[in-house]
Design an enzyme around this catalytic site. Structure first.
Site, PDB file in Angstrom:
ATOM      1  N   HIS A  60      49.610  45.062  52.954  1.00  0.00           N
ATOM      2  CA  HIS A  60      49.000  44.020  52.110  1.00  0.00           C
ATOM      3  C   HIS A  60      49.787  42.732  52.229  1.00  0.00           C
ATOM      4  O   HIS A  60      50.341  42.227  51.259  1.00  0.00           O
ATOM      5  CB  HIS A  60      48.953  44.478  50.647  1.00  0.00           C
ATOM      6  CG  HIS A  60      47.798  45.379  50.369  1.00  0.00           C
ATOM      7  ND1 HIS A  60      46.520  45.104  50.799  1.00  0.00           N
ATOM      8  CD2 HIS A  60      47.718  46.548  49.715  1.00  0.00           C
ATOM      9  CE1 HIS A  60      45.715  46.061  50.414  1.00  0.00           C
ATOM     10  NE2 HIS A  60      46.414  46.960  49.766  1.00  0.00           N
ATOM     11  N   HIS A  69      48.671  53.688  52.469  1.00  0.00           N
ATOM     12  CA  HIS A  69      47.777  54.072  51.362  1.00  0.00           C
ATOM     13  C   HIS A  69      47.078  55.396  51.588  1.00  0.00           C
ATOM     14  O   HIS A  69      46.550  55.987  50.650  1.00  0.00           O
ATOM     15  CB  HIS A  69      46.642  53.049  51.221  1.00  0.00           C
ATOM     16  CG  HIS A  69      47.085  51.712  50.773  1.00  0.00           C
ATOM     17  ND1 HIS A  69      48.075  51.528  49.854  1.00  0.00           N
ATOM     18  CD2 HIS A  69      46.640  50.478  51.104  1.00  0.00           C
ATOM     19  CE1 HIS A  69      48.228  50.231  49.647  1.00  0.00           C
ATOM     20  NE2 HIS A  69      47.388  49.576  50.404  1.00  0.00           N
ATOM     21  N   HIS A  91      40.784  50.422  44.821  1.00  0.00           N
ATOM     22  CA  HIS A  91      41.949  50.394  45.713  1.00  0.00           C
ATOM     23  C   HIS A  91      41.871  51.538  46.734  1.00  0.00           C
ATOM     24  O   HIS A  91      41.561  52.678  46.373  1.00  0.00           O
ATOM     25  CB  HIS A  91      43.236  50.511  44.895  1.00  0.00           C
ATOM     26  CG  HIS A  91      44.462  50.174  45.670  1.00  0.00           C
ATOM     27  ND1 HIS A  91      45.033  51.050  46.552  1.00  0.00           N
ATOM     28  CD2 HIS A  91      45.200  49.047  45.729  1.00  0.00           C
ATOM     29  CE1 HIS A  91      46.082  50.470  47.113  1.00  0.00           C
ATOM     30  NE2 HIS A  91      46.211  49.253  46.622  1.00  0.00           N
ATOM     31  N   GLU A 129      44.074  53.347  48.186  1.00  0.00           N
ATOM     32  CA  GLU A 129      44.897  54.535  47.887  1.00  0.00           C
ATOM     33  C   GLU A 129      44.157  55.456  46.912  1.00  0.00           C
ATOM     34  O   GLU A 129      44.128  56.678  47.081  1.00  0.00           O
ATOM     35  CB  GLU A 129      46.239  54.103  47.275  1.00  0.00           C
ATOM     36  CG  GLU A 129      47.115  55.301  46.917  1.00  0.00           C
ATOM     37  CD  GLU A 129      48.301  54.940  46.035  1.00  0.00           C
ATOM     38  OE1 GLU A 129      48.998  53.950  46.340  1.00  0.00           O
ATOM     39  OE2 GLU A 129      48.537  55.664  45.053  1.00  0.00           O
ATOM     40  N   THR A 148      50.167  55.252  42.795  1.00  0.00           N
ATOM     41  CA  THR A 148      51.643  55.182  42.874  1.00  0.00           C
ATOM     42  C   THR A 148      52.233  53.880  42.344  1.00  0.00           C
ATOM     43  O   THR A 148      53.405  53.843  41.996  1.00  0.00           O
ATOM     44  CB  THR A 148      52.104  55.351  44.338  1.00  0.00           C
ATOM     45  OG1 THR A 148      51.438  54.377  45.143  1.00  0.00           O
ATOM     46  CG2 THR A 148      51.813  56.742  44.863  1.00  0.00           C
TER      47      THR A 148
HETATM   48  S1  SF4 Z   1      54.064  55.094  47.394  1.00  0.00           S
HETATM   49 FE1  SF4 Z   1      55.871  53.848  46.998  1.00  0.00          FE
HETATM   50  S2  SF4 Z   1      57.153  54.062  48.819  1.00  0.00           S
HETATM   51 FE2  SF4 Z   1      55.093  54.763  49.322  1.00  0.00          FE
HETATM   52  S3  SF4 Z   1      54.062  52.995  50.169  1.00  0.00           S
HETATM   53 FE3  SF4 Z   1      53.546  53.036  48.026  1.00  0.00          FE
HETATM   54  S4  SF4 Z   1      55.083  51.755  47.028  1.00  0.00           S
HETATM   55 FE4  SF4 Z   1      55.843  52.257  49.069  1.00  0.00          FE
END
Ligand code: SF4
Length: 277
Positions: free
Chosen positions: A40, A73, A123, A125, A161
């Site tokens: 990003h 992600h 998003h 992720e 996360t």
């Molecule tokens: S989970 Fe944490 S360590 Fe992994 S990419 Fe996302 S912010 Fe970075």
């Protein structure tokens, strides 16, 4: 003027690892198709494009037998299968912390829990985590969104996360007050938490905070929110070129922090510009 850099700050473990894997793939294949921007950060994406990266929106746009990159992600199992079916060489840069959230969501669903994810439904992720759930799944942006329909149900809760710990705690507490069985997995990664805390510390020392990072980076946005809610004037920029002398004038201590997807070279440019000012 004094400059204080947040500690830790900048590229997190997962993104650093993913970019290194992508650079290796670019050396090996020459052309690599990334499903969405690999990071990003528009400046870093442009640098990688100059090395042979092509950004595409869907697995169907990756040519057969070509090389594809899955960013930190992650993606849903369905997307991975779509790539594998077309003999595409996959470099999987999914962050291990995101993988963990995907696995927890899958396990909760298999154990019969309704899966609730704290996060932003749009998003990538979150879309990837949702794709690992075989049963009912909901994405909420906070405790205020918990509907009455969850009352009496078995609920399994986890988080995107990059969410704030306070918001996740409030969501879990909200479910505990209405559901007979609540299983909570704290999937907020430490890198995010540590960067958030480092901005809180900056707020106690600086009279101006500069947050450096892409405008589409969720974790950078959180840092800017934390800086802003501390009451210390906070400026969110993508690169040093956006920093105006007028904003810096009159401030004795400037704190700087970068999102987990901001490369080191952008941070160096910012420090250099501040020093020149
Ligand atoms: S989970 Fe944490 S360590 Fe992994 S990419 Fe996302 S912010 Fe970075």
């Amino acid at each position: 003027m004094k400059i204080i850099t947040a500690e830790p700050t900048g590229l997190c473990f997962g993104v650093r690892r993913a970019v290194a894997a992508l650079e290796d793939a670019l050396k090996k294949y020459g052309r690599v198709y990334s499903l969405g921007a690999p990071i990003h950060n528009p400046q870093e994406t442009k640098r990688l494009e100059r090395l042979g990266l092509a950004v595409v929106d869907a697995p169907s746009l990756v040519p057969k037998n070509a090389a594809a990159f899955v960013r930190a992600h992650g993606v849903s199992p369905e997307v991975l299968s779509a790539l594998a079916e077309r003999s595409i060489n996959i470099t999987d840069g999914t962050c291990p912390f995101v993988k963990n959230a995907q696995e927890k969501a899958k396990a909760l669903s298999q154990d019969g829990y309704i899966v609730i994810i704290l996060g932003d439904v749009s998003h990538p992720e979150v879309r990837g985590i949702m794709g690992c759930v075989s049963g009912e799944v909901h994405v909420l942006s906070g405790a205020a969104e918990i509907p009455e329909s969850f009352r009496g149900k078995r609920c399994g809760i986890l988080s995107q996360t990059t969410q704030r710990v306070e918001d996740f705690s409030a969501l879990a507490a909200g479910f505990i007050s209405i559901a007979p069985e609540v299983k909570v997995y704290n999937t907020i990664c430490r890198a995010t938490l540590e960067r958030q805390r480092s901005v809180c510390r900056l707020a106690g020392e600086a009279d101006g905070i500069v947050i450096l990072g892409g405008k589409d980076s969720a974790n950078t946005k959180k840092l800017a929110e934390i800086g802003g809610s501390s009451g210390v004037p906070t400026l969110w920029i993508e690169h040093a070129g956006e920093l105006e002398r007028s904003w810096v004038l009159g401030k004795r201590t400037i704190g700087i922090a970068a999102g987990g997807s901001t490369p080191d070279w952008l941070m160096k440019e910012l420090i250099q510009k501040l020093k020149m000012m």
